[in-house]
Motif scaffolding. Structure first.
Motif, mmCIF file in Angstrom:
data_model
loop_
_atom_site.group_PDB
_atom_site.id
_atom_site.type_symbol
_atom_site.label_atom_id
_atom_site.label_comp_id
_atom_site.label_asym_id
_atom_site.label_seq_id
_atom_site.Cartn_x
_atom_site.Cartn_y
_atom_site.Cartn_z
ATOM 1 N N LEU A 140 -9.707 6.547 1.162
ATOM 2 C CA LEU A 140 -9.700 6.198 -0.471
ATOM 3 C C LEU A 140 -11.242 5.706 -0.884
ATOM 4 C CD1 LEU A 140 -5.826 4.336 -0.681
ATOM 5 C CD2 LEU A 140 -6.479 7.108 -1.785
ATOM 6 N N THR B 60 0.629 1.438 -3.688
ATOM 7 C CA THR B 60 -0.092 1.656 -4.398
ATOM 8 C C THR B 60 -1.140 3.500 -3.490
ATOM 9 O OG1 THR B 60 -1.494 0.235 -2.717
ATOM 10 C CG2 THR B 60 -1.398 -0.264 -5.261
ATOM 11 N N VAL B 61 -0.248 3.716 -2.538
ATOM 12 C CA VAL B 61 -0.868 4.601 -1.605
ATOM 13 C C VAL B 61 -0.057 5.449 -1.282
ATOM 14 C CG1 VAL B 61 -1.938 5.323 0.515
ATOM 15 C CG2 VAL B 61 -2.815 3.521 -0.201
ATOM 16 N N ASP C 46 1.552 9.355 1.092
ATOM 17 C CA ASP C 46 0.855 9.763 1.738
ATOM 18 C C ASP C 46 1.386 11.328 2.777
ATOM 19 O OD1 ASP C 46 2.329 8.597 3.143
ATOM 20 O OD2 ASP C 46 2.482 7.497 4.412
ATOM 21 N N ALA D 84 -3.048 4.235 -9.617
ATOM 22 C CA ALA D 84 -3.022 3.236 -9.101
ATOM 23 C C ALA D 84 -4.470 2.793 -9.278
ATOM 24 C CB ALA D 84 -2.755 2.596 -7.532
ATOM 25 N N ARG D 85 -5.335 2.619 -8.520
ATOM 26 C CA ARG D 85 -6.826 2.265 -8.988
ATOM 27 C C ARG D 85 -7.071 1.568 -10.212
ATOM 28 N NH1 ARG D 85 -12.304 3.029 -5.373
ATOM 29 N NH2 ARG D 85 -13.252 1.653 -6.437
ATOM 30 N N MET E 16 0.728 -1.558 0.091
ATOM 31 C CA MET E 16 0.070 0.292 -0.704
ATOM 32 C C MET E 16 0.950 1.563 -0.128
ATOM 33 S SD MET E 16 -3.365 -1.383 2.661
ATOM 34 C CE MET E 16 -4.030 0.477 1.632
ATOM 35 N N TRP F 200 -11.928 2.596 -1.214
ATOM 36 C CA TRP F 200 -10.787 1.784 -1.481
ATOM 37 C C TRP F 200 -11.191 0.434 -0.415
ATOM 38 C CZ3 TRP F 200 -5.476 1.457 -2.942
ATOM 39 C CH2 TRP F 200 -5.243 2.343 -4.295
ATOM 40 N N GLU G 64 -4.592 7.758 -3.990
ATOM 41 C CA GLU G 64 -3.545 6.656 -4.962
ATOM 42 C C GLU G 64 -2.712 7.344 -5.107
ATOM 43 O OE1 GLU G 64 -5.040 5.951 -8.456
ATOM 44 O OE2 GLU G 64 -6.904 6.725 -7.288
ATOM 45 N N THR G 65 -1.439 6.621 -5.958
ATOM 46 C CA THR G 65 -0.435 7.310 -6.417
ATOM 47 C C THR G 65 -1.074 7.160 -7.720
ATOM 48 O OG1 THR G 65 0.538 4.790 -6.568
ATOM 49 C CG2 THR G 65 1.430 5.745 -5.290
#
Length: 224
Positions: A123, A14-15, A17, A91-92, A10, A125, A87-88
């Motif tokens: 997110l 994919t995240v 922060d 990513a989603r 994460m 998610w 999200e980076t």
């Protein structure tokens, strides 16, 4: 060979922060009367490792480590909201594309479950993937141990062997956990803590600019 199980890190992979991990570590250290400046290099070097393991190294004493870990989780949870967590890039879409290719995606983290859930909620998610794992879900050992990858393998049951697993992350510990689990593809991404050399040194089979490139990599691998 078709890699139908994809285990994604994460934070950093994919995240994004915005540096909240370091801020939360600083808050935890200060609460225990320690100087954050003396610890930050180790924190950066061990990004991806289970946070309680990091605090055990830094504080030595188990009780102080648990106090620091609780303080970290509380500080991080307080900092997490929709304005700080994102999200980076791509990513989603990448996760949805991987699922569209017929792959099962699992999200993993070195955080505690409460913090992981706070990130997923921020997110939107919660229902994005069928399984999310933290160290407690895999017997308590986080990265660089292979336990979370192997837990994903066992719980999903979608591939016949670990060689059909893909692991992707932004840290050397992500790479080590993938290698130790026997994953067929261990992909490092350059959106987080560690650089290309660190990722390759610790076992990356591929290094990508971001997780957005992963669906294309796996589609090409399927065609071989």
């Amino acid at each position: 060979m078709t890699q139908n199980l994809v285990v994604l890190d994460m934070a950093g992979t994919t995240v994004a922060d915005g540096g909240l991990v370091e801020q939360a570590f600083a808050a935890a250290a200060q609460r225990l009367g320690a100087a954050p400046e003396s610890m930050i290099d180790y924190v950066r070097a061990t990004m991806g490792e289970s946070k309680i393991s990091v605090f055990r190294h830094l504080f030595g004493d188990e009780e102080r480590a648990r106090q620091a870990n609780l303080a970290f989780e509380e500080a991080y949870g307080a900092l997490v909201d929709g304005r700080r967590i994102a999200e980076t890039p791509g990513a989603r879409r990448a996760i949805e594309e991987l699922q569209g290719q017929g792959r099962t995606v699992v999200l993993t983290t070195g955080f505690a479950r409460t913090t992981q859930d706070a990130i997923l909620d921020a997110l939107g998610w919660r229902d994005l993937v069928p399984l999310t794992l933290c160290p407690a879900d895999a017997g308590g050992r986080g990265r660089p141990y292979p336990d979370m990858v192997l837990a994903a393998f066992l719980r999903t049951g979608v591939v016949d062997g670990v060689q059909d697993v893909v692991v992707a992350g932004d840290t050397s510990y992500d790479m080590l956990s993938g290698v130790r689990a026997g994953a067929g593809i261990v992909a490092g991404v350059l959106t987080g803590a560690h650089d290309k050399e660190q990722l390759l040194t610790h076992g990356a089979t591929h290094v990508l600019g971001s997780v957005a490139e992963l669906p294309g990599l796996l589609a090409a691998a399927d065609d071989r």
